[in-house]
Design an enzyme around this catalytic site. Structure first.
Site, PDB file in Angstrom:
ATOM      1  N   ARG A  87       0.663  -1.365  -0.061  1.00  0.00           N
ATOM      2  CA  ARG A  87      -0.099  -0.013  -0.021  1.00  0.00           C
ATOM      3  C   ARG A  87       0.901   1.308  -0.021  1.00  0.00           C
ATOM      4  NH1 ARG A  87      -3.177  -2.871   3.719  1.00  0.00           N
ATOM      5  NH2 ARG A  87      -5.019  -3.742   2.635  1.00  0.00           N
ATOM      6  N   LYS A 109       3.482  12.006 -10.429  1.00  0.00           N
ATOM      7  CA  LYS A 109       2.722  11.037 -11.294  1.00  0.00           C
ATOM      8  C   LYS A 109       3.591   9.906 -11.578  1.00  0.00           C
ATOM      9  CE  LYS A 109      -0.214  13.926 -14.052  1.00  0.00           C
ATOM     10  NZ  LYS A 109      -0.653  14.314 -15.361  1.00  0.00           N
ATOM     11  N   GLU A 151      10.770  18.795 -23.672  1.00  0.00           N
ATOM     12  CA  GLU A 151       9.946  19.163 -22.389  1.00  0.00           C
ATOM     13  C   GLU A 151      10.402  20.605 -21.709  1.00  0.00           C
ATOM     14  OE1 GLU A 151       7.409  17.276 -21.695  1.00  0.00           O
ATOM     15  OE2 GLU A 151       7.834  15.301 -21.860  1.00  0.00           O
ATOM     16  N   LYS A 193       7.826  23.446 -13.222  1.00  0.00           N
ATOM     17  CA  LYS A 193       6.777  21.999 -12.978  1.00  0.00           C
ATOM     18  C   LYS A 193       6.261  22.158 -11.558  1.00  0.00           C
ATOM     19  CE  LYS A 193       5.879  17.443 -13.890  1.00  0.00           C
ATOM     20  NZ  LYS A 193       6.169  16.329 -14.213  1.00  0.00           N
ATOM     21  N   GLU A 203      -4.422  17.285 -10.810  1.00  0.00           N
ATOM     22  CA  GLU A 203      -4.801  17.714 -12.098  1.00  0.00           C
ATOM     23  C   GLU A 203      -6.304  17.983 -12.183  1.00  0.00           C
ATOM     24  OE1 GLU A 203      -2.758  15.945 -15.305  1.00  0.00           O
ATOM     25  OE2 GLU A 203      -4.122  16.417 -16.595  1.00  0.00           O
ATOM     26  N   ARG A 207      -2.923  22.077 -13.620  1.00  0.00           N
ATOM     27  CA  ARG A 207      -1.705  21.150 -13.939  1.00  0.00           C
ATOM     28  C   ARG A 207      -1.709  20.640 -15.625  1.00  0.00           C
ATOM     29  NH1 ARG A 207       1.089  16.346 -10.397  1.00  0.00           N
ATOM     30  NH2 ARG A 207       2.465  15.549 -12.029  1.00  0.00           N
ATOM     31  N   ASN A 211       0.524  19.232 -20.141  1.00  0.00           N
ATOM     32  CA  ASN A 211       0.255  18.252 -21.274  1.00  0.00           C
ATOM     33  C   ASN A 211       0.100  18.943 -22.544  1.00  0.00           C
ATOM     34  OD1 ASN A 211      -0.174  15.914 -19.532  1.00  0.00           O
ATOM     35  ND2 ASN A 211      -2.083  16.633 -19.046  1.00  0.00           N
ATOM     36  N   HIS A 214       1.156  17.067 -25.520  1.00  0.00           N
ATOM     37  CA  HIS A 214       0.880  15.646 -25.399  1.00  0.00           C
ATOM     38  C   HIS A 214      -0.348  14.748 -25.941  1.00  0.00           C
ATOM     39  CE1 HIS A 214       4.149  16.564 -22.643  1.00  0.00           C
ATOM     40  NE2 HIS A 214       4.257  15.113 -22.056  1.00  0.00           N
ATOM     41  N   HIS A 218       1.048  11.604 -27.450  1.00  0.00           N
ATOM     42  CA  HIS A 218       0.695  10.434 -26.791  1.00  0.00           C
ATOM     43  C   HIS A 218       0.038   9.512 -27.792  1.00  0.00           C
ATOM     44  CE1 HIS A 218       0.859  11.409 -22.351  1.00  0.00           C
ATOM     45  NE2 HIS A 218       1.929  10.966 -22.609  1.00  0.00           N
ATOM     46  N   HIS A 231       9.564   9.432 -26.247  1.00  0.00           N
ATOM     47  CA  HIS A 231       8.523  10.219 -25.686  1.00  0.00           C
ATOM     48  C   HIS A 231       8.610  11.843 -26.154  1.00  0.00           C
ATOM     49  CE1 HIS A 231       5.459  11.888 -23.081  1.00  0.00           C
ATOM     50  NE2 HIS A 231       6.413  12.631 -22.582  1.00  0.00           N
TER      51      HIS A 231
HETATM   52  N1  LIG Z   1       5.583  10.954 -14.491  1.00  0.00           N
HETATM   53  C1  LIG Z   1       5.669  12.135 -15.263  1.00  0.00           C
HETATM   54  O1  LIG Z   1       5.325  13.197 -15.157  1.00  0.00           O
HETATM   55  C2  LIG Z   1       6.325  12.114 -16.805  1.00  0.00           C
HETATM   56  C3  LIG Z   1       6.698  12.985 -17.352  1.00  0.00           C
HETATM   57  C4  LIG Z   1       7.280  12.931 -18.566  1.00  0.00           C
HETATM   58  C5  LIG Z   1       7.464  11.620 -19.208  1.00  0.00           C
HETATM   59  N2  LIG Z   1       7.351  10.718 -18.456  1.00  0.00           N
HETATM   60  C6  LIG Z   1       7.730   9.324 -19.015  1.00  0.00           C
HETATM   61  O2  LIG Z   1       9.100   9.083 -19.151  1.00  0.00           O
HETATM   62  C7  LIG Z   1       9.311   8.255 -20.042  1.00  0.00           C
HETATM   63  C8  LIG Z   1      10.552   8.623 -20.878  1.00  0.00           C
HETATM   64  O3  LIG Z   1      11.647   9.031 -20.048  1.00  0.00           O
HETATM   65  P1  LIG Z   1      13.102   8.922 -20.817  1.00  0.00           P
HETATM   66  O4  LIG Z   1      12.902   9.784 -21.998  1.00  0.00           O
HETATM   67  O5  LIG Z   1      14.058   9.493 -19.689  1.00  0.00           O
HETATM   68  O6  LIG Z   1      13.435   7.460 -21.276  1.00  0.00           O
HETATM   69  P2  LIG Z   1      14.045   6.032 -20.791  1.00  0.00           P
HETATM   70  O7  LIG Z   1      13.704   6.150 -19.372  1.00  0.00           O
HETATM   71  O8  LIG Z   1      13.647   5.008 -21.568  1.00  0.00           O
HETATM   72  O9  LIG Z   1      15.546   6.623 -21.051  1.00  0.00           O
HETATM   73  C9  LIG Z   1      16.125   6.624 -22.149  1.00  0.00           C
HETATM   74  C10 LIG Z   1      17.460   5.802 -22.502  1.00  0.00           C
HETATM   75  O10 LIG Z   1      18.486   6.373 -21.864  1.00  0.00           O
HETATM   76  C11 LIG Z   1      19.212   5.527 -21.009  1.00  0.00           C
HETATM   77  N3  LIG Z   1      20.020   5.873 -20.068  1.00  0.00           N
HETATM   78  C12 LIG Z   1      19.262   6.578 -18.977  1.00  0.00           C
HETATM   79  N4  LIG Z   1      20.261   7.209 -18.193  1.00  0.00           N
HETATM   80  C13 LIG Z   1      21.504   7.237 -18.780  1.00  0.00           C
HETATM   81  C14 LIG Z   1      22.510   8.102 -18.839  1.00  0.00           C
HETATM   82  N5  LIG Z   1      22.895   8.766 -17.624  1.00  0.00           N
HETATM   83  N6  LIG Z   1      23.549   7.640 -19.622  1.00  0.00           N
HETATM   84  C15 LIG Z   1      23.351   6.840 -20.625  1.00  0.00           C
HETATM   85  N7  LIG Z   1      22.218   6.254 -20.948  1.00  0.00           N
HETATM   86  C16 LIG Z   1      21.131   6.596 -20.019  1.00  0.00           C
HETATM   87  C17 LIG Z   1      18.128   4.390 -20.747  1.00  0.00           C
HETATM   88  O11 LIG Z   1      18.818   3.182 -20.521  1.00  0.00           O
HETATM   89  C18 LIG Z   1      17.263   4.381 -21.725  1.00  0.00           C
HETATM   90  O12 LIG Z   1      17.607   3.351 -22.609  1.00  0.00           O
HETATM   91  C19 LIG Z   1       8.039   8.007 -20.751  1.00  0.00           C
HETATM   92  O13 LIG Z   1       7.475   6.549 -20.355  1.00  0.00           O
HETATM   93  C20 LIG Z   1       7.204   9.103 -20.164  1.00  0.00           C
HETATM   94  O14 LIG Z   1       5.816   8.736 -20.327  1.00  0.00           O
HETATM   95  C21 LIG Z   1       6.788  10.613 -17.265  1.00  0.00           C
HETATM   96 ZN   LIG Z   2       5.965  14.548 -21.388  1.00  0.00          ZN
END
Ligand SMILES: NC(=O)c1ccc[n+]([C@@H]2O[C@H](COP(=O)([O-])OP(=O)(O)OC[C@H]3O[C@@H](n4cnc5c(N)ncnc54)[C@H](O)[C@@H]3O)[C@@H](O)[C@H]2O)c1
Ligand SMILES: [Zn+2]
Length: 329
Positions: A87, A109, A151, A193, A203, A207, A211, A214, A218, A231
């Site tokens: 939980r 989130k 972003e 943010k 949201e 908030r 998006n 997005h 998305h 992304h």
């Molecule tokens: N929760 C939220 O508010 C929110 C906001 C925006 C995006 N997201 C989510 O985030 C995700 C995308 O995240 P991302 O773009 O970071 O992708 P990711 O987490 O897949 O990382 C991208 C790649 O970089 C590699 N990597 C990570 N750190 C590294 C480093 N320091 N050096 C070398 N390689 C490294 C990883 O292994 C991966 O292959 C999506 O799923 C998206 O929906 C969430």
């Molecule tokens: Zn995003």
């Protein structure tokens, strides 16, 4: 934290590159490490299930803390596991991609994807702390770094015209990952943010501005099974779509919309849609969790630094904009 046990959830590659640095930072606390393969497709219930198993096996209890060490995929997945295991246990976000440092690690989130729609299984779970070390970004692949820039552009458009103008002017320092430029983007993005989230954590209104880009972004990500587009790349294309919609609907000067497209272009981000049929994108926007009663919600710029939220986008105009960006008819 005290005597709590720490469980680091990370990718093998991130562990190899930066695991030692993290260990050093956590000392004198010791941590167990649980590895997850890279890729958006790992952000799923199956992988979450495997992680619960690992935590149980290793004796994680309600006082344990998860350290999410990686990009947005690890942050969302490990955060979701922390939110639901027994939980809810604590999570510390230690983002290692630009995207995670400027966006996903802040705000609370967490989610996993459903094969039909992104981030639809999730909740709010604020981290105990967010520790962003810009040094880790030096090893990021160029494409990943660029995806994170999308972003930052988003934050400029929704809330900070000066940030946007600085990126236009100093785009070489931005693209070249100059330490000062990177630090400025991370600090300013977290401020923007955090300010939005502090006013509307769940949201209910404001908030939603986060998006921007997005809705179409998305849709494109899920239509390509989260495989083709990063992304941030989806968000870049989505911001172009939203900007063109805004100027078509008369809410925003054409020149402002062109500046947004121009900056994304200069930063090396995609601004066109290839192959995907417009009808499929339109249908996918209705699946988006932001949609209500089948009407997708759009965040449209009024000018750089200001956006508005609307569900009043005629499908015909959306179709024209998508086709104008290269979508199939
Ligand atoms: N929760 C939220 O508010 C929110 C906001 C925006 C995006 N997201 C989510 O985030 C995700 C995308 O995240 P991302 O773009 O970071 O992708 P990711 O987490 O897949 O990382 C991208 C790649 O970089 C590699 N990597 C990570 N750190 C590294 C480093 N320091 N050096 C070398 N390689 C490294 C990883 O292994 C991966 O292959 C999506 O799923 C998206 O929906 C969430
Ligand atoms: Zn995003």
């Amino acid at each position: 934290v005290g005597s709590a046990r720490l469980f680091v959830i990370t990718h093998p590659s991130v562990d190899r590159l930066h695991g030692a640095r993290l260990c050093e930072g956590l000392r004198p606390l010791a941590a167990d490490t649980i590895l997850v393969p890279s890729g958006e497709r790992q952000k799923c219930l199956r992988r979450a299930g495997a992680l619960y198993g690992e935590l149980l096996e290793r004796g994680a209890d309600r006082s344990s803390i998860i350290v999410a060490f990686g990009g947005g995929v690890i942050g969302d997945l490990a955060g979701f596991v922390a939110a639901t295991y027994m939980r809810g246990i604590g999570v510390v976000q230690v983002p290692t991609t630009l995207l995670a440092q400027v966006d996903s690690a802040v705000g609370g989130k967490v989610a996993v994807n459903h094969p039909r729609a992104k981030n639809v299984i999730g909740c709010f779970h604020q981290p105990r702390a967010v520790l962003a070390d810009c040094q880790t970004l030096t090893t990021l692949a160029p494409r990943e770094y660029r995806a994170g820039l999308a972003e930052v552009v988003k934050h400029g458009v929704i809330a900070d015209a000066a940030l946007f103008a600085w990126m236009e002017q100093d785009w070489r320092a931005v693209v070249g990952r100059e330490a000062k430029a990177v630090a400025r983007m991370v600090v300013r993005s977290c401020e923007i943010k955090a300010a939005v989230v502090a006013r509307d954590e769940r949201e209910s209104g404001l908030r939603a501005v986060l998006n921007f880009g997005h809705t179409v972004g998305h849709a494109l990500e899920s239509l390509t099974s989260y495989r083709t587009l990063r992304h941030g790349e989806g968000v870049a294309i989505g911001m172009v779509a939203a900007s063109r919609l805004a100027s078509r609907l008369g809410g925003c000067e054409l020149s402002e919309s062109q500046r947004i497209e121009g900056l994304l272009d200069r930063l090396g981000l995609p601004t066109r849609i290839s192959d995907t049929p417009a009808e499929e994108i339109i249908a996918a926007t209705r699946f988006d969790k932001k949609a209500s009663a089948g009407r997708p919600r759009f965040i449209l710029p009024r000018a750089i630094g200001h956006v508005e939220v609307t569900s009043e986008v005629p499908t015909t105009v959306l179709r024209e904009v998508l086709v104008g960006m290269g979508a199939g008819t």
